[in-house]
Enzyme design. Structure first.
Site, PDB file in Angstrom:
ATOM      1  N   PHE A  11       0.424 -51.888  25.907  1.00 36.01           N
ATOM      2  CA  PHE A  11       1.439 -52.225  25.008  1.00 36.01           C
ATOM      3  C   PHE A  11       1.771 -50.946  24.279  1.00 36.01           C
ATOM      4  CE2 PHE A  11       0.555 -53.630  20.356  1.00 36.01           C
ATOM      5  CZ  PHE A  11       1.821 -53.832  20.046  1.00 36.01           C
ATOM      6  N   ASN A  32      -3.750 -48.188  35.622  1.00 35.16           N
ATOM      7  CA  ASN A  32      -4.434 -48.742  36.888  1.00 35.16           C
ATOM      8  C   ASN A  32      -4.113 -50.258  36.935  1.00 35.16           C
ATOM      9  OD1 ASN A  32      -6.129 -49.678  35.074  1.00 35.16           O
ATOM     10  ND2 ASN A  32      -8.131 -49.425  36.106  1.00 35.16           N
ATOM     11  N   SER A 130      -9.856 -46.006  17.210  1.00 32.32           N
ATOM     12  CA  SER A 130      -9.386 -47.188  16.818  1.00 32.32           C
ATOM     13  C   SER A 130     -10.477 -47.339  15.308  1.00 32.32           C
ATOM     14  CB  SER A 130     -10.072 -48.084  17.709  1.00 32.32           C
ATOM     15  OG  SER A 130     -10.456 -49.545  17.066  1.00 32.32           O
ATOM     16  N   TYR A 154     -17.265 -51.469  22.152  1.00 35.43           N
ATOM     17  CA  TYR A 154     -15.914 -50.911  22.322  1.00 35.43           C
ATOM     18  C   TYR A 154     -15.768 -49.949  21.177  1.00 35.43           C
ATOM     19  CZ  TYR A 154     -11.051 -50.533  21.087  1.00 35.43           C
ATOM     20  OH  TYR A 154      -9.681 -50.046  20.873  1.00 35.43           O
TER      21      TYR A 154
END
Ligand code: NAD
Length: 328
Positions: A11, A32, A130, A154
């Site tokens: 995205f 990938n 993030s 994450y």
């Protein structure tokens, strides 16, 4: 200028590669095509980049490959002036099920790139970090001095990756910047996110589903504002060695967002509430003074404007995009 965009079939990387190609740069995308979500969306991202290059003096090349492949990464970085590293195993909830993969892709993959960038002496390494690095808020909005105590694998992997980038900047003089994105949305967004789900359900006469009581808050950030911040780093060195928040600052409760989308599409629908997932952050909210000061960051889109743009795009692309959201 040759620019390597990792994760360029995704995205954010897809929009970045498209913009670089439109601006007549030579773009190499390394991705990938991870099957985290439907590959048709990635194909649209690649085609958007190719079309931008056809309409400019730039070029676009897609390389299917893995950031964990150190030899391939070294070869690609050797020809690059800039590296924009967007490839990652994304998603907070799935990271709880498979933390090791997040470490291998997000940390080891980043280290492969950093080693190659250090050895080649590139102009700048820019990586996607993030808001998940912050974890439970001790105060809001988060500024970059806020403690980093991620509550998901994450978030831990993104924190490790950005710490390596900043350490390489310090130790090896590698110009490196980590942009801490706050929930990004817009055309061709990942299908498994709240805004795409709300919009899709409302278009099908179904109530938006909210996980928890809907009082969670987010700074949903429109993709164009994310791209603008990245573009600045082609010529701005003031943030080298740092992590910088990039968020909308237009903080909103999830239930208010759902209501806004519902009202724009089908005001007769109710809202539905289901159990909240523990790994999801309760609140994220960006302090953006550092980005304003160092990068001249000034986001253009309120949530209402961004959502209206996304709904317009959704309606124009409903035939191919909606089925992918429905199955996600
Ligand atoms: P995305 O999943 O759409 O894009 C990531 C891309 O990386 C995918 O195309 C995937 O195929 C590729 N990829 C995954 N593993 C790879 C590997 N081993 N080698 C090469 N390519 C690989 O995600 P996105 O939303 O575009 O996110 C881009 C970046 O921004 C990520 O680093 C993500 O952690 C970060 N980020 C995103 C958001 C958001 O709200 N979307 C918020 C904060 C941070």
């Amino acid at each position: 200028m040759q620019i390597l965009v990792t994760g360029g079939a995704g995205f954010i990387g897809g929009h970045l590669a498209q913009q670089f190609a439109a601006d007549s740069h030579d773009v190499i995308v390394l991705d990938n095509r991870d099957p985290f979500y439907d590959l048709d969306i990635k194909q649209h991202n690649v085609e958007a980049g190719q079309a931008a290059a056809r309409n400019s003096d730039g070029s676009y090349e897609f390389i299917e490959g893995d950031v964990r492949d150190a030899e391939l990464v070294t070869d690609l970085v050797a020809d690059a002036d800039y590296v924009y590293h967007q490839a990652a195993q994304a998603g907070v909830r799935p990271s709880v099920k498979n933390p090791r993969k997040y470490d291998e892709v997000n940390v080891d993959g980043t280290l492969n790139l950093l080693d190659a960038c250090r050895d080649e002496g590139i102009e700048r390494f820019v990586m996607a970090s993030s808001s998940s690095v912050y974890g439970k808020p001790q105060y809001l909005p988060y500024d970059e001095q806020h403690p980093t105590t991620p509550v998901s694998p994450y978030g831990a992997s993104k924190l490790a990756a950005e710490r390596y980038a900043c350490a390489y900047s310090e130790v090896y003089d590698l110009p490196a910047v980590a942009l801490r994105y706050f929930t990004v949305y817009g055309p061709r967004m990942r299908p498994n996110m709240a805004i795409s789900n709300f919009v899709s359900r409302c278009h099908n006469g179904e109530p938006p589903v909210i996980y928890g009581d809907g009082t969670q808050t987010r700074d949903f950030t429109y993709i164009e504002d994310i791209i603008d911040a990245n573009m600045t780093l082609l010529h701005e060195d003031a943030a080298d060695g740092m992590a910088v928040n990039i968020g909308s600052t237009d903080n909103i409760e999830i239930k208010t967002l759902a209501t806004e989308i519902r009202d724009q599409i089908d005001p007769d629908l109710d809202l539905v509430y289901e159990e909240r997932h523990d790994a999801d952050a309760e609140h994220t909210h960006a302090a953006t003074e550092r980005a304003e000061e160092l990068l001249g960051y000034d986001p253009d889109h309120t949530i209402r404007e961004g959502v209206a743009k996304f709904i317009d795009w959704y309606r124009d692309n409903r035939d191919w995009y909606e089925p992918l959201v429905r199955q996600s």
